[in-house]
Design a protein around this motif. Sequence first.
Motif, PDB file in Angstrom:
ATOM      1  N   ILE A 240       0.845  -1.189   0.000  1.00  0.00           N
ATOM      2  CA  ILE A 240       0.000   0.000   0.000  1.00  0.00           C
ATOM      3  C   ILE A 240       0.883   1.243   0.000  1.00  0.00           C
ATOM      4  N   PRO A 241       0.682   2.171  -0.924  1.00  0.00           N
ATOM      5  CA  PRO A 241       1.475   3.404  -0.939  1.00  0.00           C
ATOM      6  C   PRO A 241       1.371   4.133   0.400  1.00  0.00           C
ATOM      7  N   SER A 242       2.499   4.375   1.035  1.00  0.00           N
ATOM      8  CA  SER A 242       2.566   5.041   2.345  1.00  0.00           C
ATOM      9  C   SER A 242       1.895   4.241   3.452  1.00  0.00           C
ATOM     10  N   GLY A 243       1.667   2.962   3.211  1.00  0.00           N
ATOM     11  CA  GLY A 243       1.060   2.124   4.243  1.00  0.00           C
ATOM     12  C   GLY A 243       2.075   1.675   5.278  1.00  0.00           C
ATOM     13  N   ASN A 244       1.648   1.591   6.525  1.00  0.00           N
ATOM     14  CA  ASN A 244       2.528   1.181   7.612  1.00  0.00           C
ATOM     15  C   ASN A 244       1.749   0.275   8.549  1.00  0.00           C
ATOM     16  N   ALA A 245       2.222  -0.955   8.724  1.00  0.00           N
ATOM     17  CA  ALA A 245       1.499  -1.933   9.536  1.00  0.00           C
ATOM     18  C   ALA A 245       1.379  -1.491  10.984  1.00  0.00           C
ATOM     19  N   ALA A 246       2.459  -0.924  11.537  1.00  0.00           N
ATOM     20  CA  ALA A 246       2.429  -0.507  12.939  1.00  0.00           C
ATOM     21  C   ALA A 246       1.393   0.592  13.159  1.00  0.00           C
ATOM     22  N   VAL A 247       1.312   1.536  12.224  1.00  0.00           N
ATOM     23  CA  VAL A 247       0.326   2.612  12.348  1.00  0.00           C
ATOM     24  C   VAL A 247      -1.083   2.045  12.277  1.00  0.00           C
ATOM     25  N   TYR A 248      -1.303   1.120  11.323  1.00  0.00           N
ATOM     26  CA  TYR A 248      -2.630   0.503  11.201  1.00  0.00           C
ATOM     27  C   TYR A 248      -3.026  -0.192  12.506  1.00  0.00           C
ATOM     28  N   LEU A 249      -2.148  -1.048  13.011  1.00  0.00           N
ATOM     29  CA  LEU A 249      -2.478  -1.819  14.211  1.00  0.00           C
ATOM     30  C   LEU A 249      -2.646  -0.921  15.429  1.00  0.00           C
ATOM     31  N   MET A 250      -1.876   0.155  15.499  1.00  0.00           N
ATOM     32  CA  MET A 250      -2.032   1.099  16.609  1.00  0.00           C
ATOM     33  C   MET A 250      -3.355   1.851  16.517  1.00  0.00           C
ATOM     34  N   LEU A 251      -3.721   2.273  15.297  1.00  0.00           N
ATOM     35  CA  LEU A 251      -5.010   2.942  15.125  1.00  0.00           C
ATOM     36  C   LEU A 251      -6.162   2.017  15.483  1.00  0.00           C
ATOM     37  N   GLN A 252      -6.072   0.788  15.034  1.00  0.00           N
ATOM     38  CA  GLN A 252      -7.132  -0.182  15.329  1.00  0.00           C
ATOM     39  C   GLN A 252      -7.242  -0.414  16.831  1.00  0.00           C
ATOM     40  N   ALA A 253      -6.097  -0.643  17.474  1.00  0.00           N
ATOM     41  CA  ALA A 253      -6.100  -0.905  18.907  1.00  0.00           C
ATOM     42  C   ALA A 253      -6.536   0.329  19.695  1.00  0.00           C
ATOM     43  N   GLY A 254      -6.068   1.503  19.284  1.00  0.00           N
ATOM     44  CA  GLY A 254      -6.473   2.731  19.969  1.00  0.00           C
ATOM     45  C   GLY A 254      -7.968   2.967  19.875  1.00  0.00           C
ATOM     46  N   THR A 255      -8.542   2.658  18.696  1.00  0.00           N
ATOM     47  CA  THR A 255      -9.986   2.797  18.528  1.00  0.00           C
ATOM     48  C   THR A 255     -10.734   1.808  19.410  1.00  0.00           C
ATOM     49  N   ILE A 256     -10.220   0.570  19.498  1.00  0.00           N
ATOM     50  CA  ILE A 256     -10.841  -0.428  20.372  1.00  0.00           C
ATOM     51  C   ILE A 256     -10.866   0.065  21.806  1.00  0.00           C
ATOM     52  N   VAL A 257      -9.723   0.565  22.274  1.00  0.00           N
ATOM     53  CA  VAL A 257      -9.624   1.034  23.658  1.00  0.00           C
ATOM     54  C   VAL A 257     -10.587   2.192  23.909  1.00  0.00           C
ATOM     55  N   ALA A 258     -10.579   3.175  23.012  1.00  0.00           N
ATOM     56  CA  ALA A 258     -11.449   4.338  23.194  1.00  0.00           C
ATOM     57  C   ALA A 258     -12.918   3.953  23.127  1.00  0.00           C
ATOM     58  N   ALA A 259     -13.280   3.115  22.150  1.00  0.00           N
ATOM     59  CA  ALA A 259     -14.680   2.729  21.989  1.00  0.00           C
ATOM     60  C   ALA A 259     -15.168   1.897  23.166  1.00  0.00           C
ATOM     61  N   ARG A 260     -14.320   0.988  23.658  1.00  0.00           N
ATOM     62  CA  ARG A 260     -14.753   0.151  24.768  1.00  0.00           C
ATOM     63  C   ARG A 260     -14.905   0.958  26.049  1.00  0.00           C
ATOM     64  N   PHE A 261     -14.167   2.036  26.175  1.00  0.00           N
ATOM     65  CA  PHE A 261     -14.318   2.864  27.375  1.00  0.00           C
ATOM     66  C   PHE A 261     -15.513   3.813  27.248  1.00  0.00           C
ATOM     67  N   TYR A 262     -15.560   4.549  26.165  1.00  0.00           N
ATOM     68  CA  TYR A 262     -16.591   5.580  26.042  1.00  0.00           C
ATOM     69  C   TYR A 262     -17.961   5.016  25.662  1.00  0.00           C
ATOM     70  N   LEU A 263     -17.983   3.835  25.048  1.00  0.00           N
ATOM     71  CA  LEU A 263     -19.259   3.246  24.646  1.00  0.00           C
ATOM     72  C   LEU A 263     -19.684   2.088  25.537  1.00  0.00           C
TER      73      LEU A 263
END
Length: 397
Positions: A240-263
């Motif tokens: 993927i042009p400019s794709g980064n696995a670490a950024v993807y996995l961090m975004l996914q995990a960060g969203t999980i953490v935020a959603a599970r707390f706030y929702l």
Amino acid sequence: MRGALSWPFLRLYGLTVLYFSANSILNVIIPLKGDSLGASNTEIGIIMGAYLFTTMLFRPWAGHIIGQRGPVQMLRAILIINGIALILYTFTGLEGYFIARALQGTCTAFFSMALQLGIIDALPEKERSQGISLYSLFASIPNVIGPLLAVGIWQSGNMSSFTWTMLAIVVFTGAAGFSIRIDRSQGADSKPAVQRQPFFRSFAELFSNPYLFRSSILMLIASVIFGAITTFIPLYAAEIPSGNAAVYLMLQAGTIVAARFYLRKKIPSDGKWHSGYMMLIMLLVAASSLGVGMSSSFSFGAILFYMSACLMGISQALLYPTLTTYLSFVLPQANRNVLLGLFIAMADLGVSLGSAAMGPLVDLTSYSYMYLICSILGALMIAVAYNRRGEVSTGTS
């Protein structure tokens, strides 16, 4: 224990963070290491899938044993075996990785069942969904930092830092786990209900109990997609042009953490099946997988790639605690622990298949095609989530 955020629960959540921190690193290191050693996607998928495949096999048995004896007396043995598995990674090759993944899976079956059943038994009904959601949240927290740490270790070319990291996790997890004390009066280790139904007869209910069957099918297929994302994103991101696995996995995990707390308070805790809510979650699963699959086809693919990470994180944050809470109400009390173990085993099987079954598909086709197939599977589950009659389940809690 008078709330999901009380001190005894916070100590359990802290232990959860430490326990799952190793896996957040290994999920990136193992595919990269396997690829560098010339392993095929099929071989990498089998090694990665061994973890949750073993967990799946032991889940129902773990639920049965914990229901009879309580969780705390097994905790120390679990942590010792898990420590041995983590140390194996530091000096073995692919064969040793397979053995270590299997050992980890066995430990995780007992560890996660002990904590989740303790939470369900200790909290009042209206707070069950919060407790399960918070447990899942803290299990996801390591995935925010772990992938970046793993990529840093790999790019440094100095695997001694990997060894020291695993040893540190073993020491801190052991220290935290061995200091845990849960009084019987707190509920998590109180005397459980007698398992009146024979253990192996409970397996038939996976198909005969309509509430368990529908929930298990949804969890199984969604977990196939989650497993395919976790296993192959570290390799697919390079396309993927400019794709980064670490950024993807961090975004996914960060969203999980935020959603599970706030929702967490938005997750139903009433024992009813909410069709629209479940259909929306499955739509998010399908859309996020489709976005990942299409990311390599566009010049702006990285934007779609990272947006898909957030959608995937939201769906992961909501699906598991919603279904687990629902089943804690509608499953019969006599064998609830075993049946919950079967349900969670379906989640493990799905993630394992996402690694082991999707690897050969990638070898035959491509990463993009594989993720498009996953999106079709997710879309089919929208129909499964729909309850035409809108019936209310009223099982015995």
